[in-house]
Design an enzyme around this catalytic site. Structure first.
Site, short mmCIF file in Angstrom:
data_model
loop_
_atom_site.label_atom_id
_atom_site.label_comp_id
_atom_site.label_asym_id
_atom_site.label_seq_id
_atom_site.Cartn_x
_atom_site.Cartn_y
_atom_site.Cartn_z
N TYR A 383 -20.34 22.10 -4.16
CA TYR A 383 -18.81 21.85 -4.50
C TYR A 383 -17.80 22.77 -3.97
O TYR A 383 -16.68 22.65 -3.74
CB TYR A 383 -18.90 21.58 -5.96
CG TYR A 383 -19.47 20.16 -6.46
CD1 TYR A 383 -19.00 18.99 -6.18
CD2 TYR A 383 -20.69 20.26 -7.21
CE1 TYR A 383 -19.57 17.76 -6.69
CE2 TYR A 383 -21.09 19.00 -7.73
CZ TYR A 383 -20.46 17.76 -7.43
OH TYR A 383 -21.11 16.71 -7.85
N PHE A 386 -16.91 22.78 -0.41
CA PHE A 386 -15.98 21.68 0.00
C PHE A 386 -14.75 21.63 -0.65
O PHE A 386 -13.59 21.31 -0.03
CB PHE A 386 -16.61 20.33 -0.32
CG PHE A 386 -17.74 20.05 0.67
CD1 PHE A 386 -17.66 20.10 2.12
CD2 PHE A 386 -19.18 19.70 0.20
CE1 PHE A 386 -18.64 19.71 3.01
CE2 PHE A 386 -20.34 19.48 1.12
CZ PHE A 386 -20.00 19.68 2.49
N TYR A 393 -7.41 18.18 0.93
CA TYR A 393 -6.67 17.63 -0.21
C TYR A 393 -5.22 17.70 0.03
O TYR A 393 -4.55 16.82 -0.79
CB TYR A 393 -7.14 18.73 -1.42
CG TYR A 393 -8.69 18.60 -1.52
CD1 TYR A 393 -9.15 17.41 -2.08
CD2 TYR A 393 -9.45 19.74 -1.43
CE1 TYR A 393 -10.46 17.15 -2.49
CE2 TYR A 393 -10.90 19.43 -1.80
CZ TYR A 393 -11.31 18.33 -2.13
OH TYR A 393 -12.65 18.03 -2.44
N GLU A 451 -17.63 10.32 -12.77
CA GLU A 451 -18.26 11.16 -12.29
C GLU A 451 -19.78 10.89 -12.55
O GLU A 451 -20.16 10.96 -14.02
CB GLU A 451 -18.00 12.69 -12.38
CG GLU A 451 -19.01 13.58 -11.68
CD GLU A 451 -19.39 13.41 -10.10
OE1 GLU A 451 -18.31 13.08 -9.51
OE2 GLU A 451 -20.37 13.19 -9.92
N ASP A 479 -21.89 6.31 -13.48
CA ASP A 479 -21.85 5.90 -12.08
C ASP A 479 -20.58 4.83 -11.93
O ASP A 479 -21.04 3.56 -12.92
CB ASP A 479 -23.32 5.20 -11.73
CG ASP A 479 -23.47 4.87 -10.23
OD1 ASP A 479 -22.63 4.36 -9.77
OD2 ASP A 479 -24.52 5.06 -9.85
N GLU A 495 -13.52 10.27 -2.46
CA GLU A 495 -13.90 11.02 -1.43
C GLU A 495 -15.63 11.02 -1.18
O GLU A 495 -16.01 11.94 -1.39
CB GLU A 495 -13.54 12.59 -1.38
CG GLU A 495 -13.55 13.34 -2.60
CD GLU A 495 -13.56 14.75 -2.31
OE1 GLU A 495 -13.45 15.51 -1.04
OE2 GLU A 495 -13.46 15.34 -3.36
N GLU A 504 -22.65 7.89 3.74
CA GLU A 504 -22.96 8.46 2.24
C GLU A 504 -22.69 7.08 1.16
O GLU A 504 -22.66 7.52 0.12
CB GLU A 504 -22.16 9.56 1.88
CG GLU A 504 -22.72 10.65 2.75
CD GLU A 504 -21.95 12.34 2.48
OE1 GLU A 504 -21.41 12.38 1.53
OE2 GLU A 504 -22.31 13.16 3.19
#
Lengths: 695, 695
Positions: A383, A386, A393, A451, A479, A495, A504
């Site tokens: 995290y 990124f 962003y 999240e 989820d 994202e 992904e």
């Protein structure tokens, strides 16, 4: 002595010199290295007059082979750092003459064995004499199977005739890449077989040259004949040559100067080839000498008001060197010194690497397994990395601004609260971007941050508290595919993209989240497309092959591509659009692509495919890594690499037909791929047996 | 009911029939098999009207797929021995229409899963619809990775257009072999993917047809349209078709009759295509019926003096069948019965296999490691087998006779004793042949029998004693390379040859023995040459591949080649001559060969090389297995097979360039081989790492 460090570079580049046979190796090194300034010598190890077949018939003999010196004349580290063994150039293993063939094989094996005994880092193998090289390759392959860590550099002239009208029946060499390709295929892509390119005075087309940057080129041997002469009589290179040498530097290719000095310096009035570009070179040489002199001998400059020619300046340098080291008295300037100086100048003149490139140096051509953020929870460090990608962003923020403005007219900004859901909120960067967009546009926002990673949710809570966003942001630990939302969203921001866009499982996640998006709601991103392009990537191929199994050949890797040749423009593969209102909700995809490699490139080796994505966030705001449209200064994604189990050679005029499938099962998603032209491959990763992404 | 056993054949051949969809499978079998006389039915398993995409939209439905019957309607053994599942022929996985593509994939997987559930032995997959088959192959490949033992027969029309002037840009299918080749390469040569050839009324050239005999053809589907009509109105086949069917029988390919009956029988006066060749067929049918009737119903013949037509005769047979089984009352003759009868006739008419071929049936296409008689001692059983090869020893005897006569003129026959040494005497067959030659020519002989295997020497001693040869034969228990001979020989006789000539190290052994041969002495054999030719051999390739390692791909095998296509005439590789008086005594060899595959063959797959030898024993007496000059009725040697790790497709107009090396080290001899055209392979067996012969 390396060519010097460029600012910001960790690595240095070296320049060697090719020499004649001289059986006093220490003196040869003293002349070329200690005194001459080169970093290493490419030196013959054996008397070129030697022929095994003559030896046997001669006097019984002592059995001592005519090598240059014994292993004791240099220390092991001197041998390995200063000498590249040059294999006798008379050998011809594909000669019609059987005696010559046998002599060649015996000599080659003896010389390599000697070089190996000395722990040399590399040997330079002479270029194959004709277009046929099977017996040479057979012998080298036998050697490769038994050799220690030594590299074998096969010398290949940088030749390609572009004349299509040439008589193809003539046996003349049309494209030396083909010769290299045959040789390395016969040697089964052995990782210790690499290339020393002979750079000649004329160069093939840029596309044709480009192929070599996907190959394992270790050295570029520049003949003095390839140099032009500038107005002051210095050697210099044409712009195309300069560009090529710079590329070699960029690819860690060592330079070797070869041949006789053909630039009779000083030559004040010489103007064989006035090369404006290099007017700086003279000043640079002067400055170098001044620097050198300034340090070692005060007052030297005063005595020399007149403009130095390089040769004069260097003469002073040599003089100074001999002053400071009495053992060097009487040493003369190396006749190839001005070529070395010019190469050093080209190196130091290069632009420094941008910070991001420098940061990514260690990742170049390094295979990484793609993340599986759906199946696995990301770690804090991931995290952290990124979230630093400011450019990404900013693009998101711009997209959200536009969406908010479209959704709520200025006049109603204070009345309407937009429901925005960040699905896959991680530690909150998109929550922040959304809030900044709201502030920027003066829109009112209600945010749900969904999240699934409970560890990230901890951070989210503390962020919200710290920033005082409690009234605006609701954190949902769930989820997105299964969350039972209390209301529907105007805007869904996510994202979830991988290097190949959908890899992904963004499609599957957003299809799940779409339940709680209003009928006229917006998804950011609104669509994304994957791209592929065929590449030569011998380093990556060998790294994959080193695992000796099928699984690694059927896996896609995230990789910072560097030592590759991109053979044709990339083409789109799969596109996903969100929200997906179509009746056919399948996320399976099948795409057939045809790549045409420019005919001036010549034949090329396809080791696999580079993959990219481009995402439309909202309207004209996009984000992506497809090379021609890539978002600048974004570092969140490297490319993806799909290898081919059997690399394929594509000849001019024939095209490359590629098939990609995105397959979906109950618990996983995977890709299969194959080629059907120029000849069919097997289908890779059938049933996702080797590589898949867990749902 | 098989087509009948031919005398001397252990195997039977079967004939099936292709049927339409009929959901009462037991009745379908009763009609076609019990009553119709066929051995199995190629029957659709699912209603051809079924489309998954329509199902889903229809009524919720019971979820029961429209299969023919349930698994209970037949016993498991009936399912597996009588039914080949015919996959819906409407499927088209490479259609531009995505819905059709998805429906096709779903249906294909459902049908194969059902067939697998029923333990069928095979399913017939419809031919690819166009020239592109990647998606079809991808789906079949996925199935193959998960299926049980079931074979998938891909239907391929036997088509090849020889018209070179054809517009190659048109998408029409030019050579269906190419389609098969793409499909199987995409499926990575899976051993359960095989071929059902659709035999049509016109046939490609013999060379083109020949390719299929190196492939895994399991069935030949003969359309009734391919049949001609003979003078009596019976169906019959053209001579070329007959030859093809006979070859299919020879290669264990099952026949399937397909289509509507187009021969309106009986047709006494019909003479559409008078086919002399088949005048016997009518008589054969009559005899069959007589036989049948003779067994089942005495006196039947008396009632039927007139010549039967096949249809009449068969009608009687059916009648008889219905008499003996009341349940079958009212059953009519199967409309394709006369086609079946004709196929049965072709089978039974075939010449019986010669005894030797029959003996070797079990060895067909079975990979054996070559003997290493120098390194290992042979076993008694091995001597026993090879000593039975009378033809071989007759050739030796003839050669020795000639040599003796050349060496000693008739006039001096009683005065001169020729010293003959049998080197590698084994258990004595060449000693016997030598003595017989001496007797035949009236020459006096002194024989040394040199043998390194102490076990064989025991037998030699007892043989000499038994035969009373003590005065003539001296037995030497020694390796010929190191024996210290008491005198020199006039003639050296040896049988040290392997299938590839020098592969059992005859050159090294005879070079050693040459020390004790007189300067003008004779070696029998005096020379030998190895030969290779490129072959298609998918069965051998798959057997090698099944070991999943490199070693097996780099080994040469002794094998009785049968299921192979020989693609070009063989060419000589290495020759050795004895005695070897040249100054260069090296037994290393290197040969580059170029094979041109006849262009009418079309593209072909080279899985490797068949190897042979021919030996000149003495003057015009030779011995060998090279197909065009092979010594008849000799069984000591099968061919040798050198596989290619990566099989290579050779297209018309491009030639196949092959390199073979014989390499010698201090303790072993080995071959390396590679191809360099049409594209370079890796060099196989480098340094003899996988396969070598011990010195």
């Amino acid at each position: 002595m390396p060519l010097g460090e460029r600012s910001g570079h960790k690595e240095s580049r070296y320049c060697g010199v090719e020499t004649e046979f001289y059986d006093d190796i220490p003196q040869l090194l003293a002349y070329n290295i200690s005194s001459g300034g080169f970093d290493f010598a490419v030196a013959p190890l054996m008397d070129p007059a030697y022929r095994p077949s003559l030896m046997e018939k001669g006097t019984g003999g002592s059995g001592v082979l005519p090598f240059a010196g014994s292993d004791l004349v240099l220390s092991p580290s001197q041998w390995s750092s200063h000498v590249v063994g040059k294999i006798s150039s008379w050998i011809d293993l594909d000669s019609e003459d059987e005696i010559l063939r046998m002599d060649s094989e015996t000599t080659l094996k003896q010389e390599v064995a000697w070089a190996s005994h000395l722990s040399l880092q590399a040997c330079l193998l002479p270029a194959p004499k004709g277009t046929s090289c099977a017996n040479y390759a057979r012998c080298v392959n036998q050697i490769l199977l038994g050799v220690n860590n030594m590299q074998l550099w096969l010398r290949i002239p940088l030749l390609k005739t572009d004349d299509d009208s040439m008589d193809i029946n003539s046996n003349s060499l049309v494209d030396s890449w083909e010769l290299w390709n045959s040789f390395r295929m016969l040697c089964e892509h052995h990782s210790q077989l690499s290339i020393a390119l002979d750079v000649l005075s004329s160069l093939p087309s840029a596309n044709s040259l480009g192929r070599w940057f996907g190959e394992s080129v270790r050295a570029a041997i520049i003949d003095t004949d390839s140099f032009l002469t500038n107005a002051r009589g210095y050697p210099c290179l044409s712009k195309r040559h300069q560009k090529l040498i710079t590329e070699f530097f960029n690819h860690s290719v060592q330079i070797v100067i070869s041949g006789k000095p053909v630039h009779g310096l000083p030559k004040g009035s010489a103007d064989l080839a006035a090369n404006n570009n290099d007017s700086n070179f003279d000043d640079w040489v002067l400055q170098k000498v001044k620097d050198c002199v300034g340090i070692s001998c005060e007052g030297f400059e005063e005595e020399n008001k007149a403009l130095f020619t390089a040769i004069e300046a260097s003469h002073y340098k040599d003089k100074l060197a001999s002053f400071s080291n009495p053992a060097n008295k009487g040493v003369h300037r190396h006749p190839l010194r001005s070529y070395l100086d010019y190469v050093g100048y080209l190196y130091q003149r290069m632009d420094p690497l941008p910070e991001q490139e420098r940061f990514e140096l260690g990742y170049r051509d390094f295979l990484q397994s793609p993340l599986q953020p759906l199946m696995d929870n990301l770690e804090a460090q991931t995290y952290e990395t990124f979230e630093k990608d400011a450019v990404k962003y900013i693009q998101y923020q711009r997209a959200i601004c536009k969406a908010l403005q479209d959704r709520v007219p200025d006049g109603k900004a204070l009345m309407i609260t937009t429901v925005l859901m960040v699905v896959g909120a991680g530690r909150g960067p998109l929550v922040r971007a959304s809030l900044q967009a709201a502030e920027e546009t003066g829109r009112k926002l209600k945010i749900y941050a969904v999240e699934k990673n409970p560890n990230a949710v901890v951070t989210l809570h503390s962020l919200v508290k710290l920033e005082g966003w409690e009234n605006i942001v609701t954190i949902v630990s769930s989820d997105m595919r299964y969350w039972d939302a209390p209301e529907k969203a105007d805007i869904l921001v996510s994202e979830l993209l991988g290097s190949f866009g959908d890899n992904e499982l963004s499609p599957e996640c957003l299809d799940g989240a779409q339940r709680f998006l209003k009928d006229d709601g917006i998804s950011i991103p609104s669509s994304y497309t994957s791209f592929i392009q065929p590449i030569t990537a011998s380093k990556l191929y060998n790294d994959v092959k080193s695992h000796k199994d099928v699984v690694h050949f059927e896996t896609a890797y995230v990789v910072k591509l560097h030592n590759v040749a991109r053979l044709a423009p990339s083409q789109p593969v799969f596109t996903f659009t969100h929200p997906n209102r179509s009746t056919n909700k399948s996320n399976q995809r099948y795409m057939k692509l045809q790549f045409d490699i420019p005919s001036e490139t010549g034949s090329s080796m396809v080791h696999g495919f580079a993959g990219y994505f481009d995402a439309k966030l909202y309207k004209d705001i996009h984000l992506g890594i497809e090379p021609t449209t890539a978002t600048p200064n974004m570092f969140s994604w490297f490319s993806i690499f799909f290898p081919l189990r059997t690399p394929v050679v594509v000849h001019p005029g024939s095209s490359l037909e590629v098939h990609f499938w995105r397959c979906c099962g109950p618990a996983k998603v995977w890709y299969e791929w194959c080629i059907t032209s120029p000849s069919p491959s097997s289908i890779q990763n059938s049933n996702g047996r080797s590589y898949w992404v867990g749902l």
